[in-house]
Design a protein around this motif. Structure first.
Motif, short mmCIF file in Angstrom:
data_model
loop_
_atom_site.label_atom_id
_atom_site.label_comp_id
_atom_site.label_asym_id
_atom_site.label_seq_id
_atom_site.Cartn_x
_atom_site.Cartn_y
_atom_site.Cartn_z
N PRO A 130 -18.12 1.87 27.16
CA PRO A 130 -18.48 0.33 28.06
C PRO A 130 -18.93 1.30 29.08
N VAL A 131 -20.41 0.64 29.58
CA VAL A 131 -21.15 1.24 30.85
C VAL A 131 -21.99 -0.09 31.79
N ILE A 132 -21.44 0.85 32.25
CA ILE A 132 -22.14 0.50 33.92
C ILE A 132 -23.52 0.94 34.25
N ILE A 133 -24.02 0.17 34.86
CA ILE A 133 -25.47 0.25 35.21
C ILE A 133 -25.99 0.38 36.34
N LEU A 134 -25.90 1.49 37.23
CA LEU A 134 -25.60 1.77 38.71
C LEU A 134 -27.15 1.66 38.96
N THR A 135 -27.91 0.78 40.76
CA THR A 135 -29.15 0.43 40.93
C THR A 135 -29.39 0.35 42.08
N ASN A 136 -30.05 0.72 41.83
CA ASN A 136 -31.28 -0.60 43.90
C ASN A 136 -31.63 -1.72 43.51
N PHE A 137 -32.55 -1.21 42.58
CA PHE A 137 -32.60 -2.47 42.64
C PHE A 137 -32.22 -3.88 41.71
N ASP A 138 -32.26 -4.74 41.92
CA ASP A 138 -31.64 -5.87 41.12
C ASP A 138 -32.90 -7.01 40.94
N ASP A 139 -33.39 -6.40 39.90
CA ASP A 139 -34.74 -6.68 39.11
C ASP A 139 -33.99 -7.73 38.05
N PRO A 140 -34.53 -8.68 37.70
CA PRO A 140 -34.63 -9.69 36.51
C PRO A 140 -34.89 -8.77 35.30
N LYS A 141 -35.57 -7.88 35.26
CA LYS A 141 -36.44 -7.04 34.06
C LYS A 141 -35.13 -6.69 33.59
N TYR A 142 -34.72 -5.10 34.95
CA TYR A 142 -34.35 -4.72 34.65
C TYR A 142 -32.97 -5.04 33.91
N ARG A 143 -31.61 -6.46 34.91
CA ARG A 143 -31.05 -7.13 34.40
C ARG A 143 -31.18 -7.15 32.44
N LYS A 164 -27.05 -1.56 47.22
CA LYS A 164 -26.62 -2.08 48.25
C LYS A 164 -26.25 -3.59 48.55
N ASP A 165 -25.50 -4.63 47.73
CA ASP A 165 -25.03 -5.17 47.32
C ASP A 165 -23.20 -5.58 47.57
N MET A 166 -23.23 -3.93 46.43
CA MET A 166 -21.45 -4.00 46.59
C MET A 166 -21.16 -2.84 47.51
N THR A 167 -19.43 -2.68 47.52
CA THR A 167 -18.95 -1.38 47.70
C THR A 167 -18.27 -0.48 46.80
N ILE A 168 -18.45 1.21 46.62
CA ILE A 168 -17.44 1.73 45.83
C ILE A 168 -16.55 0.99 45.79
N LYS A 169 -15.92 0.11 46.65
CA LYS A 169 -14.17 -0.44 46.33
C LYS A 169 -14.53 -0.59 45.05
N SER A 170 -15.89 -2.41 45.23
CA SER A 170 -16.03 -3.21 43.95
C SER A 170 -16.33 -2.88 42.97
N LEU A 171 -17.10 -1.61 43.23
CA LEU A 171 -17.50 -0.57 41.82
C LEU A 171 -16.28 0.12 41.27
N LEU A 172 -15.31 0.40 42.15
CA LEU A 172 -14.02 1.46 41.15
C LEU A 172 -13.35 -0.17 40.80
N GLU A 173 -13.21 -1.49 40.92
CA GLU A 173 -12.54 -2.88 40.55
C GLU A 173 -13.28 -2.95 39.27
N MET A 174 -14.23 -2.80 39.28
CA MET A 174 -15.36 -2.88 37.96
C MET A 174 -15.06 -2.26 36.44
N VAL A 175 -14.85 -0.79 37.54
CA VAL A 175 -14.59 -0.09 36.40
C VAL A 175 -13.14 -0.40 35.85
N GLU A 176 -12.18 -0.72 36.60
CA GLU A 176 -10.72 -0.85 36.19
C GLU A 176 -10.60 -1.62 35.03
N ASN A 177 -10.99 -3.10 35.84
CA ASN A 177 -11.92 -3.85 34.99
C ASN A 177 -11.76 -3.73 33.38
N LEU A 178 -12.63 -2.97 33.42
CA LEU A 178 -13.39 -2.70 31.64
C LEU A 178 -12.56 -1.92 30.96
#
Length: 109
Positions: free
Chosen positions: A58-71, A86-100
Motif C-alpha cells: 500500500p501507499v500513503i501520500i504525504l503532502t502539505n497541500f490538501d488540493d483536490p487535484k492532488y487527491r 498540517k492537519d494531522m499528527t505523527i500519531k495519526s500517521l502511525l495509526e494509518m500505517v497500522e490500519n493499512l
C-alpha cells in the motif's frame, strides 16, 4: 521516525524520487509513505513506476497541500491513503500505517 521504530517498524528513507524508486526496486517495502514534493522525481512520478495492480504494497501520500487535484491524481494512481501534514499528527500517521498493515495481512490470507 523514532515513533515508528519504537513501534517495531523497520524504516528506510530516500532523499529524492530517484532514490525512492531504486530502494523499492531493490526491495519492495511492506508499505510506502511517499511525499509528493521531492527533488528530481516527484511522488506522482514514483507512483507511475509502481502501478496499483503491479505492486504488492500500500501507499500513503504525504503532502502539505490538501488540493483536490492532488487527491484525484493520487486516486487515479491507486493511493491507499492521503496524509496532509498540517492537519494531522505523527500519531495519526502511525495509526494509518497500522490500519493499512492489518488490512494488507487480512487480504493476503
Amino acid at each position: 521516525l523514532k515513533k515508528f521504530e519504537a513501534t517495531g517498524f523497520a524504516i528506510r528513507t530516500a532523499e529524492d524520487g530517484e532514490q525512492a524508486i531504486q530502494a523499492v526496486e531493490q526491495q519492495a517495502p511492506d508499505l510506502l509513505i511517499l511525499d509528493l514534493h521531492m527533488p528530481k522525481i516527484d511522488g506522482f512520478q514514483v507512483l507511475e513506476k509502481f502501478p496499483k495492480g503491479q505492486r504488492a504494497f500500500p501507499v500513503i501520500i504525504l503532502t502539505n497541500f490538501d488540493d483536490p487535484k492532488y487527491r484525484a491524481r493520487g486516486a487515479e494512481l491507486g493511493v491507499d491513503d492521503y496524509f496532509v501534514k498540517k492537519d494531522m499528527t505523527i500519531k495519526s500517521l502511525l495509526e494509518m500505517v497500522e490500519n493499512l498493515m492489518r488490512a494488507k495481512k487480512y487480504f493476503q490470507k
